[in-house]
Design a protein around this motif. Structure first.
Motif, mmCIF file in Angstrom:
data_model
loop_
_atom_site.group_PDB
_atom_site.id
_atom_site.type_symbol
_atom_site.label_atom_id
_atom_site.label_comp_id
_atom_site.label_asym_id
_atom_site.label_seq_id
_atom_site.Cartn_x
_atom_site.Cartn_y
_atom_site.Cartn_z
ATOM 1 N N SER A 17 -12.528 22.131 -81.430
ATOM 2 C CA SER A 17 -12.494 20.666 -81.460
ATOM 3 C C SER A 17 -11.159 20.154 -80.952
ATOM 4 O O SER A 17 -10.121 20.823 -81.079
ATOM 5 N N ARG A 19 -9.176 16.029 -80.536
ATOM 6 C CA ARG A 19 -9.270 14.576 -80.709
ATOM 7 C C ARG A 19 -8.316 13.910 -79.728
ATOM 8 O O ARG A 19 -7.100 14.123 -79.797
ATOM 9 N N SER A 21 -6.608 10.496 -78.075
ATOM 10 C CA SER A 21 -6.228 9.123 -78.425
ATOM 11 C C SER A 21 -5.711 8.422 -77.179
ATOM 12 O O SER A 21 -5.141 9.060 -76.291
ATOM 13 N N TYR A 79 -10.344 6.340 -79.535
ATOM 14 C CA TYR A 79 -10.321 7.765 -79.856
ATOM 15 C C TYR A 79 -11.583 8.445 -79.328
ATOM 16 O O TYR A 79 -12.634 7.811 -79.173
ATOM 17 N N GLN A 81 -13.406 11.978 -80.522
ATOM 18 C CA GLN A 81 -13.489 13.214 -81.283
ATOM 19 C C GLN A 81 -14.477 14.129 -80.577
ATOM 20 O O GLN A 81 -15.635 13.765 -80.385
ATOM 21 N N ASN A 83 -16.242 17.789 -80.625
ATOM 22 C CA ASN A 83 -16.568 18.979 -81.397
ATOM 23 C C ASN A 83 -17.471 19.899 -80.584
ATOM 24 O O ASN A 83 -18.060 19.485 -79.580
#
Length: 115
Positions: A17, A19, A21, A79, A81, A83
């Motif tokens: 994963s 993330r 920004s 953002y 995310q 996965n």
């Protein structure tokens, strides 16, 4: 002049994963949609995910169920995310803010999915 500053990219193994920004360097008072695009080597830039000012989202089919886009309007930040990353997710990821007057693009952050 407003700049979009991205962070969070890097090297990750398949199944991992990350993330991302993206924040504006100065306040943009009206932002309609925010989004993430990506460009793989030798391919055209494509839309990955988009979120409207009302919070409705849409995703390209290949990332549905794995990626989640969100926004913080007070911080002028979006953002992503990510996965269950796959090698085909590798590329440079760019954020985009659309205002009524112009679009703002980030400088891009590299995401590499490899074992």
């Amino acid at each position: 002049q407003v700049q979009l500053v991205e962070s969070g990219g890097g090297l990750v193994q398949p199944g991992g994963s990350l993330r991302l920004s993206c924040a504006a360097s100065r306040t943009i008072f009206i932002i309609n949609a925010m989004g993430w695009h990506r460009q793989a080597l030798g391919k055209q830039r494509e839309l990955v995910a988009r979120i409207s000012s009302a919070g409705s989202t849409n995703y390209t089919d290949s990332v549905k169920g794995r990626f989640t886009i969100s926004r913080d309007n007070a911080k002028n930040t979006v953002y992503l995310q990510m996965n269950s990353l796959k090698p085909e997710d590798t590329g440079v990821y760019y954020c985009l803010f659309s205002s009524p007057w112009r679009d703002y693009w980030g400088q891009g952050t590299q995401v590499t999915v490899s074992s």
